[in-house]
Design an enzyme around this catalytic site. Structure first.
Site, PDB file in Angstrom:
ATOM      1  N   GLY A  20       0.774  -1.232   0.000  1.00 47.67           N
ATOM      2  CA  GLY A  20       0.000   0.000   0.000  1.00 47.67           C
ATOM      3  C   GLY A  20       0.807   1.284   0.000  1.00 47.67           C
ATOM      4  O   GLY A  20       0.286   2.337   0.383  1.00 47.67           O
ATOM      5  N   ASN A  22       1.759   2.928  -2.646  1.00 46.18           N
ATOM      6  CA  ASN A  22       1.133   3.818  -3.642  1.00 46.18           C
ATOM      7  C   ASN A  22      -0.165   4.414  -3.112  1.00 46.18           C
ATOM      8  O   ASN A  22      -0.472   5.576  -3.385  1.00 46.18           O
ATOM      9  CB  ASN A  22       0.903   3.074  -4.964  1.00 46.18           C
ATOM     10  CG  ASN A  22       2.168   3.036  -5.807  1.00 46.18           C
ATOM     11  OD1 ASN A  22       2.573   4.035  -6.377  1.00 46.18           O
ATOM     12  ND2 ASN A  22       2.811   1.868  -5.851  1.00 46.18           N
ATOM     13  N   LYS A  73     -15.213 -16.120 -10.979  1.00 49.80           N
ATOM     14  CA  LYS A  73     -14.555 -14.812 -11.062  1.00 49.80           C
ATOM     15  C   LYS A  73     -15.581 -13.722 -11.387  1.00 49.80           C
ATOM     16  O   LYS A  73     -15.510 -12.613 -10.859  1.00 49.80           O
ATOM     17  CB  LYS A  73     -13.480 -14.871 -12.149  1.00 49.80           C
ATOM     18  CG  LYS A  73     -12.761 -13.575 -12.387  1.00 49.80           C
ATOM     19  CD  LYS A  73     -11.538 -13.793 -13.251  1.00 49.80           C
ATOM     20  CE  LYS A  73     -10.911 -12.474 -13.626  1.00 49.80           C
ATOM     21  NZ  LYS A  73      -9.492 -12.597 -13.928  1.00 49.80           N
ATOM     22  N   MET A  98      -3.018  -8.068  -7.413  1.00 45.10           N
ATOM     23  CA  MET A  98      -2.339  -9.196  -8.045  1.00 45.10           C
ATOM     24  C   MET A  98      -3.273 -10.117  -8.832  1.00 45.10           C
ATOM     25  O   MET A  98      -3.051 -11.318  -8.892  1.00 45.10           O
ATOM     26  CB  MET A  98      -1.579 -10.008  -6.980  1.00 45.10           C
ATOM     27  CG  MET A  98      -0.573  -9.189  -6.198  1.00 45.10           C
ATOM     28  SD  MET A  98       0.655  -8.405  -7.265  1.00 45.10           S
ATOM     29  CE  MET A  98       1.650  -9.827  -7.681  1.00 45.10           C
ATOM     30  N   ARG A  99      -4.312  -9.546  -9.409  1.00 42.24           N
ATOM     31  CA  ARG A  99      -5.231 -10.335 -10.241  1.00 42.24           C
ATOM     32  C   ARG A  99      -5.466  -9.616 -11.553  1.00 42.24           C
ATOM     33  O   ARG A  99      -5.445  -8.391 -11.598  1.00 42.24           O
ATOM     34  CB  ARG A  99      -6.586 -10.498  -9.549  1.00 42.24           C
ATOM     35  CG  ARG A  99      -6.542 -11.441  -8.419  1.00 42.24           C
ATOM     36  CD  ARG A  99      -7.802 -11.445  -7.587  1.00 42.24           C
ATOM     37  NE  ARG A  99      -7.492 -12.171  -6.392  1.00 42.24           N
ATOM     38  CZ  ARG A  99      -7.559 -13.494  -6.287  1.00 42.24           C
ATOM     39  NH1 ARG A  99      -8.029 -14.204  -7.285  1.00 42.24           N
ATOM     40  NH2 ARG A  99      -7.167 -14.095  -5.190  1.00 42.24           N
ATOM     41  N   HIS A 117       2.740  -0.054 -13.246  1.00 43.53           N
ATOM     42  CA  HIS A 117       3.586  -1.237 -13.438  1.00 43.53           C
ATOM     43  C   HIS A 117       5.049  -0.818 -13.259  1.00 43.53           C
ATOM     44  O   HIS A 117       5.469   0.201 -13.823  1.00 43.53           O
ATOM     45  CB  HIS A 117       3.362  -1.814 -14.843  1.00 43.53           C
ATOM     46  CG  HIS A 117       4.155  -3.057 -15.082  1.00 43.53           C
ATOM     47  ND1 HIS A 117       3.826  -4.266 -14.507  1.00 43.53           N
ATOM     48  CD2 HIS A 117       5.285  -3.275 -15.794  1.00 43.53           C
ATOM     49  CE1 HIS A 117       4.705  -5.177 -14.874  1.00 43.53           C
ATOM     50  NE2 HIS A 117       5.607  -4.603 -15.650  1.00 43.53           N
TER      51      HIS A 117
HETATM   52  C1  GRF Z   1       4.384  -1.519  -7.040  1.00 42.50           C
HETATM   53  O1  GRF Z   1       5.716  -1.785  -7.358  1.00 42.50           O
HETATM   54  C2  GRF Z   1       3.550  -1.441  -8.292  1.00 42.50           C
HETATM   55  O2  GRF Z   1       4.248  -0.916  -9.378  1.00 42.50           O
HETATM   56  C3  GRF Z   1       3.207  -2.878  -8.533  1.00 42.50           C
HETATM   57  O3  GRF Z   1       3.001  -3.418  -7.263  1.00 42.50           O
HETATM   58  C4  GRF Z   1       3.723  -2.680  -6.300  1.00 42.50           C
HETATM   59  C5  GRF Z   1       2.751  -2.216  -5.282  1.00 42.50           C
HETATM   60  O4  GRF Z   1       3.384  -1.589  -4.183  1.00 42.50           O
HETATM   61  N1  GRF Z   1       2.069  -2.984  -9.414  1.00 42.50           N
HETATM   62  P1  GRF Z   1       2.539  -0.902  -3.044  1.00 42.50           P
HETATM   63  O5  GRF Z   1       1.577  -1.975  -2.500  1.00 42.50           O
HETATM   64  O6  GRF Z   1       1.797   0.249  -3.647  1.00 42.50           O
HETATM   65  O7  GRF Z   1       3.534  -0.487  -2.019  1.00 42.50           O
END
Ligand code: GRF
Length: 208
Positions: A20, A22, A73, A98-99, A117
Site C-alpha cells: 500500500g 502507492n 470470477k 495481483m489479479r 507497473h
Molecule cells: C508496485 O511496485 C507497483 O508498481 C506494482 O506493485 C507494487 C505495489 O506496491 N504494481 P505498493 O503496495 O503500492 O507499495
C-alpha cells in the site's frame, strides 16, 4: 480523439493486494490538495494486506473480499462492482492488485481503470518486473501508469518515469529506486485525468 473524463473531482476506489505505499502516496497528494480527488474505498483480495491497515488509519472505508467466497470470477467481480458503484466511484485505481481484471469489471468501468507497473512497458510485463529488468541487463528501467484493458499490462500508456539501472543493482535496490518514481507519477497522472486533460485515440494517450 475522445476525452477520458470531463474535468472534475475524482472519486477513487483503490484495489490492492499488499503493502500500500502507492495508496499512501496518493492519499498524501489528496491531503496536500495536489490531487483533486477523494478516496472512497479500498478493497483487497488479501486479508493480511497492509493497505487495509493504512486505509483504516486514514479513515478510508476498507474491505477484504475473499475471491474464494464466490463461485466464479464473474460473481466475485460483480460484488466488487457493486461495492465501487455504491460509493459512486468514477475511477478505479489498481496499486499492486495481483489479479487480472475480467470482463465484468472492465465493462462496468470501461476506460475507467488505471494501473501502475514497475517497468517501462511494453518491456517486462507481468510479475517480478524489476528482477526481469536486472536479469535482462537493461541500463534504464522505470515505471508506467496505464489504462487497463483485457490484457496483462497492455493498455494505453498515460505516463512513464525512467531510472538508471546500475551494475551492482539487484531486484530490491532497483525496486526501491523505481518506487520513488511510482509515488510521483501515479498521483500526477490521476490529476491530469481530474483536470480533464487526458485524451485517447486508439491506444495513444494525449495530454492537452
Ligand atoms: C508496485 O511496485 C507497483 O508498481 C506494482 O506493485 C507494487 C505495489 O506496491 N504494481 P505498493 O503496495 O503500492 O507499495
Amino acid at each position: 480523439m475522445k476525452r477520458l473524463m470531463e474535468a472534475g473531482k475524482l472519486r477513487l476506489g483503490l484495489l490492492a493486494s499488499g503493502r500500500g505505499s502507492n495508496f499512501d502516496a496518493i492519499m498524501a497528494a489528496i491531503i496536500r490538495q495536489d490531487l483533486n480527488a477523494s478516496m472512497a474505498l479500498v478493497i483487497s483480495d488479501n486479508r493480511d494486506a497492509a493497505v487495509l491497515q493504512k486505509a483504516a488509519v486514514r479513515n478510508v472505508k476498507n474491505y477484504f473480499v475473499n475471491p474464494r467466497d464466490f463461485e466464479s470470477k464473474s460473481k466475485y467481480e460483480q460484488h466488487l462492482v457493486e461495492l465501487l458503484q455504491a460509493e459512486s466511484v468514477n475511477l478505479v485505481v489498481l496499486a499492486g492488485y495481483m489479479r487480472i481484471l475480467g470482463s465484468v469489471m472492465l465493462s462496468a468501468f470501461k476506460d475507467r481503470v488505471v494501473n501502475i507497473h514497475p517497468a517501462l512497458l511494453p518491456s517486462f510485463m507481468g510479475l517480478n518486473a524489476q528482477g526481469q529488468a536486472v536479469e535482462y541487463g537493461v541500463k534504464y528501467s522505470g515505471c508506467t501508469v496505464h489504462l487497463v484493458d483485457t490484457g496483462m499490462d497492455t493498455g494505453p500508456i498515460i505516463m512513464q518515469a525512467v531510472v538508471p539501472v546500475y551494475q551492482d543493482d539487484d531486484e530490491d535496490s532497483l525496486a526501491t529506486r523505481i518506487l520513488v518514481e511510482e509515488h510521483k507519477i501515479y498521483w500526477r497522472s490521476l490529476q491530469l485525468i481530474a483536470e480533464g486533460r487526458v485524451y485517447l485515440e486508439g491506444r495513444r494517450v494525449f495530454i492537452r
